[in-house]
Write a protein that holds these residues in place. Structure first.
Motif, PDB file in Angstrom:
ATOM      1  N   ARG A 102       0.824  -1.216   0.000  1.00  0.00           N
ATOM      2  CA  ARG A 102       0.000   0.000   0.000  1.00  0.00           C
ATOM      3  C   ARG A 102       0.848   1.253   0.000  1.00  0.00           C
ATOM      4  O   ARG A 102       0.378   2.330  -0.382  1.00  0.00           O
ATOM      5  CB  ARG A 102      -0.932  -0.016   1.214  1.00  0.00           C
ATOM      6  CG  ARG A 102      -2.053  -1.042   1.121  1.00  0.00           C
ATOM      7  CD  ARG A 102      -2.803  -1.198   2.415  1.00  0.00           C
ATOM      8  NE  ARG A 102      -1.965  -1.766   3.460  1.00  0.00           N
ATOM      9  CZ  ARG A 102      -2.416  -2.188   4.630  1.00  0.00           C
ATOM     10  NH1 ARG A 102      -3.707  -2.107   4.885  1.00  0.00           N
ATOM     11  NH2 ARG A 102      -1.598  -2.692   5.533  1.00  0.00           N
TER      12      ARG A 102
ATOM     13  N   HIS B  86     -10.616  -1.138  -7.149  1.00  0.00           N
ATOM     14  CA  HIS B  86      -9.823  -0.244  -6.293  1.00  0.00           C
ATOM     15  C   HIS B  86      -8.742  -1.074  -5.598  1.00  0.00           C
ATOM     16  O   HIS B  86      -9.017  -2.181  -5.133  1.00  0.00           O
ATOM     17  CB  HIS B  86     -10.715   0.422  -5.244  1.00  0.00           C
ATOM     18  CG  HIS B  86     -10.084   1.610  -4.580  1.00  0.00           C
ATOM     19  ND1 HIS B  86      -8.977   1.521  -3.760  1.00  0.00           N
ATOM     20  CD2 HIS B  86     -10.399   2.936  -4.631  1.00  0.00           C
ATOM     21  CE1 HIS B  86      -8.641   2.721  -3.328  1.00  0.00           C
ATOM     22  NE2 HIS B  86      -9.491   3.603  -3.839  1.00  0.00           N
TER      23      HIS B  86
ATOM     24  N   ARG C  60      -7.574  -0.995  -2.724  1.00  0.00           N
ATOM     25  CA  ARG C  60      -7.907  -1.390  -1.345  1.00  0.00           C
ATOM     26  C   ARG C  60      -8.820  -2.607  -1.316  1.00  0.00           C
ATOM     27  O   ARG C  60      -8.938  -3.283  -0.291  1.00  0.00           O
ATOM     28  CB  ARG C  60      -8.559  -0.220  -0.606  1.00  0.00           C
ATOM     29  CG  ARG C  60      -9.960   0.109  -1.061  1.00  0.00           C
ATOM     30  CD  ARG C  60     -10.738   0.985  -0.088  1.00  0.00           C
ATOM     31  NE  ARG C  60     -12.039   1.332  -0.631  1.00  0.00           N
ATOM     32  CZ  ARG C  60     -12.374   2.525  -1.110  1.00  0.00           C
ATOM     33  NH1 ARG C  60     -11.513   3.513  -1.093  1.00  0.00           N
ATOM     34  NH2 ARG C  60     -13.586   2.736  -1.606  1.00  0.00           N
ATOM     35  N   ASP C  61      -9.503  -2.888  -2.446  1.00  0.00           N
ATOM     36  CA  ASP C  61     -10.403  -4.043  -2.514  1.00  0.00           C
ATOM     37  C   ASP C  61      -9.684  -5.311  -2.960  1.00  0.00           C
ATOM     38  O   ASP C  61     -10.308  -6.378  -3.049  1.00  0.00           O
ATOM     39  CB  ASP C  61     -11.572  -3.756  -3.462  1.00  0.00           C
ATOM     40  CG  ASP C  61     -12.469  -2.629  -2.955  1.00  0.00           C
ATOM     41  OD1 ASP C  61     -12.577  -2.497  -1.723  1.00  0.00           O
ATOM     42  OD2 ASP C  61     -13.028  -1.890  -3.777  1.00  0.00           O
TER      43      ASP C  61
ATOM     44  N   GLU D 296      -4.363  -9.218  -0.123  1.00  0.00           N
ATOM     45  CA  GLU D 296      -2.975  -8.862   0.174  1.00  0.00           C
ATOM     46  C   GLU D 296      -2.045  -9.298  -0.950  1.00  0.00           C
ATOM     47  O   GLU D 296      -1.164  -8.565  -1.382  1.00  0.00           O
ATOM     48  CB  GLU D 296      -2.551  -9.534   1.496  1.00  0.00           C
ATOM     49  CG  GLU D 296      -1.270  -8.991   2.089  1.00  0.00           C
ATOM     50  CD  GLU D 296      -1.444  -7.663   2.793  1.00  0.00           C
ATOM     51  OE1 GLU D 296      -0.432  -6.990   3.031  1.00  0.00           O
ATOM     52  OE2 GLU D 296      -2.591  -7.289   3.082  1.00  0.00           O
TER      53      GLU D 296
ATOM     54  N   ARG E 262      -2.564  -7.060  -4.101  1.00  0.00           N
ATOM     55  CA  ARG E 262      -1.927  -5.744  -3.949  1.00  0.00           C
ATOM     56  C   ARG E 262      -0.422  -5.845  -4.153  1.00  0.00           C
ATOM     57  O   ARG E 262       0.198  -4.971  -4.756  1.00  0.00           O
ATOM     58  CB  ARG E 262      -2.235  -5.152  -2.579  1.00  0.00           C
ATOM     59  CG  ARG E 262      -3.531  -4.390  -2.496  1.00  0.00           C
ATOM     60  CD  ARG E 262      -3.599  -3.496  -1.271  1.00  0.00           C
ATOM     61  NE  ARG E 262      -3.529  -4.260  -0.047  1.00  0.00           N
ATOM     62  CZ  ARG E 262      -4.584  -4.720   0.605  1.00  0.00           C
ATOM     63  NH1 ARG E 262      -5.798  -4.504   0.141  1.00  0.00           N
ATOM     64  NH2 ARG E 262      -4.440  -5.390   1.733  1.00  0.00           N
TER      65      ARG E 262
END
Length: 540
Positions: A373, A415, A417-418, A421, A424
């Protein structure tokens, strides 16, 4: 203890439900392992047990989830706290106090438990988890394994009947992971606690499971059963299972010990063969991609690195290994200029990183941090990829192609954030690789990745190394190091204690040896791929 009755979870705008057709039971006093590819809804399923889904995440929950008779649709997480204890992927994100003892007491204070009872439970938990010697320690000074035990202890003091854990060993070194798993076994065997956990590093935990729940893919109903039965058909499985499938062992072994008992005939077949030498690193012309000499780094009064000597050539892949807190991440961050050396020199592509502007440094080195992130700021995957292409002066679509290689099914409109782990992490990796820096640094690059995604990552990194990129990765994943690294460097207490060819260093260290090496010792095989290739040659 936990009952799922035709459970499905949908989120607005999603192409398909995050969960569908979940109809199963987790009995009391069992350790139940939840497995499946990245992004199939494992964290969502765990969230339905604690009430986080849908009360905090939103979305629509259909069907019924009951824990010890309580319906999680009508009981919010606070109303389930005395029954369900939840430990997420990052313990630090859940800590609210400064010291171990205070953290153990905090949850009970929130529940209004009398002080005398709190004191007794804190002492019991300190003894149960082996934390008595750490009671006054600041949490920030603990190792990864110690933090994970404190996180578990902070929910155990409420005496929950169910413990829910999301990737409890993904950020831990092998010794710390064994430490945490020993605690979980004790809770199940001695206290009758029901443990439901999701984990990608199955080689660490599958042999301890009483039941395995497989989520095969989006929209598919889960499969539950005995670990060996589920692993026989599961698309995600540890090396010991892959080797058992290859050798035709039945029942499939789930532990190194069980596999060694069956491995004598396989060792005989492999005896005349020799594992192929790792692809040679092209000789370096001129200056190495990175060089460190006499490096010392301090964090306040703490010595993080001491007298480190390291050189990495173009085309070479180096794995940094060692206990949590040994200094691996500090070394990577120093190579991108985030830490200024207290002594010694650091050179990356002919420049000193801490004296080079970040935009100029991008042409020499890129870092994928532990928390992806930190690199992701846009509202959609497509926007992240477009920004990465612009920053790297790359052709439009370059970053998106890399994302598709690592994780084929991620929509452009999602998105960040959706994402899970692992998803991302794959997006952040694609962002860094878009610039194609000569030196690529990765900090725990397989955290949250399933075996298929990890295999794709290995191919991408091999291709980059073949094109002359130097790669340094800090990892606790011994299987990744065995599969990919030319060299393994082991760091302890900020000092390099071993540096040599991967096949020499990992085999000589029981803590860092891959499963295949342990099963087929003393023969020098490291990976299932090596064994498969040797058997094919024998058959041809």
């Amino acid at each position: 203890m936990i009952r799922f009755e035709q459970v499905s979870v949908s989120y607005d705008g999603a192409a398909h439900p995050a969960l569908a057709g979940v109809d199963l039971t987790v009995p009391e006093g069992e350790l139940c392992l939840l497995v499946g590819p990245s992004g199939v809804g494992k964290s969502t399923l765990l969230g339905t047990v604690s009430g986080l889904v849908p009360h905090f995440t939103g979305g629509t929950l259909r069907g019924r989830v009951t824990v010890d008779g309580r319906d999680t649709r009508t009981h919010r997480p606070r109303e389930l706290a005395d029954v369900v204890g939840t430990v997420g992927q990052d313990p630090l994100a859940h800590f609210v106090t400064d010291t171990v003892e205070d953290e153990l007491a905090y949850g009970m204070e929130s529940l209004g438990i009398p002080p005398a009872t709190m004191r007794r439970r804190v002492e019991e938990t300190l003894d149960l988890l082996g934390l008595a010697g750490l009671r006054d320690r600041p949490i920030t000074t603990l190792s990864g394994g110690q933090r994970q035990r404190v996180a578990i202890g902070s929910v155990l003091t409420a005496h929950p009947k169910v413990l829910v854990l999301d990737e409890p060993t993904s950020a831990l070194d092998p010794a710390a992971a064994e430490e945490v798993l020993a605690v979980l076994q004790r809770l199940v065997h001695d206290l009758g606690t029901t443990v439901l956990l999701a984990e990608h590093r199955l080689e660490r935990v599958v042999q301890y499971a009483d039941q395995v729940i497989l989520l095969p893919g989006p929209g598919a109903a889960p499969v539950a059963g005995a670990p060996a039965e589920v692993m026989a058909a599961s698309p995600v499985h540890p090396p010991v299972v892959a080797l058992g499938r290859l050798a035709g062992w039945s029942p499939l072994p789930l532990s190194v010990r069980d596999a060694r008992r069956k491995a004598a005939p396989l060792r005989e077949r492999l005896a005349p063969a020799v594992p192929p030498a790792r692809q040679d690193v092209p000789p370096g012309d001129g200056e190495p991609a990175a060089s460190v000499s006499g490096l010392g780094v301090r964090h306040g009064h703490t010595v993080a690195l001491h007298d480190v000597e390291l050189s990495v050539r173009a085309g070479e892949t180096v794995a940094l290994m060692g206990r949590n807190g040994a200094g691996k991440s500090t070394l990577l961050r120093t190579l991108v200029g985030m830490h200024e050396p207290a002594r010694g020199t650091v050179r990356v592509g002919g420049v000193a990183p801490h004296r080079t502007r970040p935009r100029d440094l991008l042409r020499h080195v890129g870092l994928v941090p532990q928390d992806p992130r930190d690199l992701l700021y846009a509202d959609t995957v497509a926007a992240e990829c477009a920004a990465a292409d612009r920053d790297a002066d790359a052709a439009p679509g370059t970053c998106r192609a890399l994302v598709s290689t690592l994780l084929p099914d991620v929509p452009d409109t999602t998105h960040p954030r959706d994402l899970s782990e692992g998803q991302r992490l794959a997006l952040a990796l694609a962002v860094v690789l878009t610039a194609r820096p000569p030196l690529i640094l990765l900090d725990e690059p397989t955290r949250g990745l399933d075996y298929a995604a990890k295999a794709r990552l290995v191919e991408v990194l091999r291709d980059l190394a073949g094109q002359g990129h130097a790669i340094v990765l800090a990892t606790h994943d011994v299987e990744l190091a065995a599969e990919l690294a030319h060299r393994v460097v082991i760091i302890a207490e900020g000092e390099i204690v071993a540096d040599g060819p991967a096949e020499d260093v990992v085999v000589s260290s029981p803590a860092f040896a891959p499963q295949v090496a342990k099963i087929l010792a003393p023969q020098p095989w490291l990976t299932v791929t090596q064994v498969r290739d040797a058997l094919r040659e024998e058959a041809s």
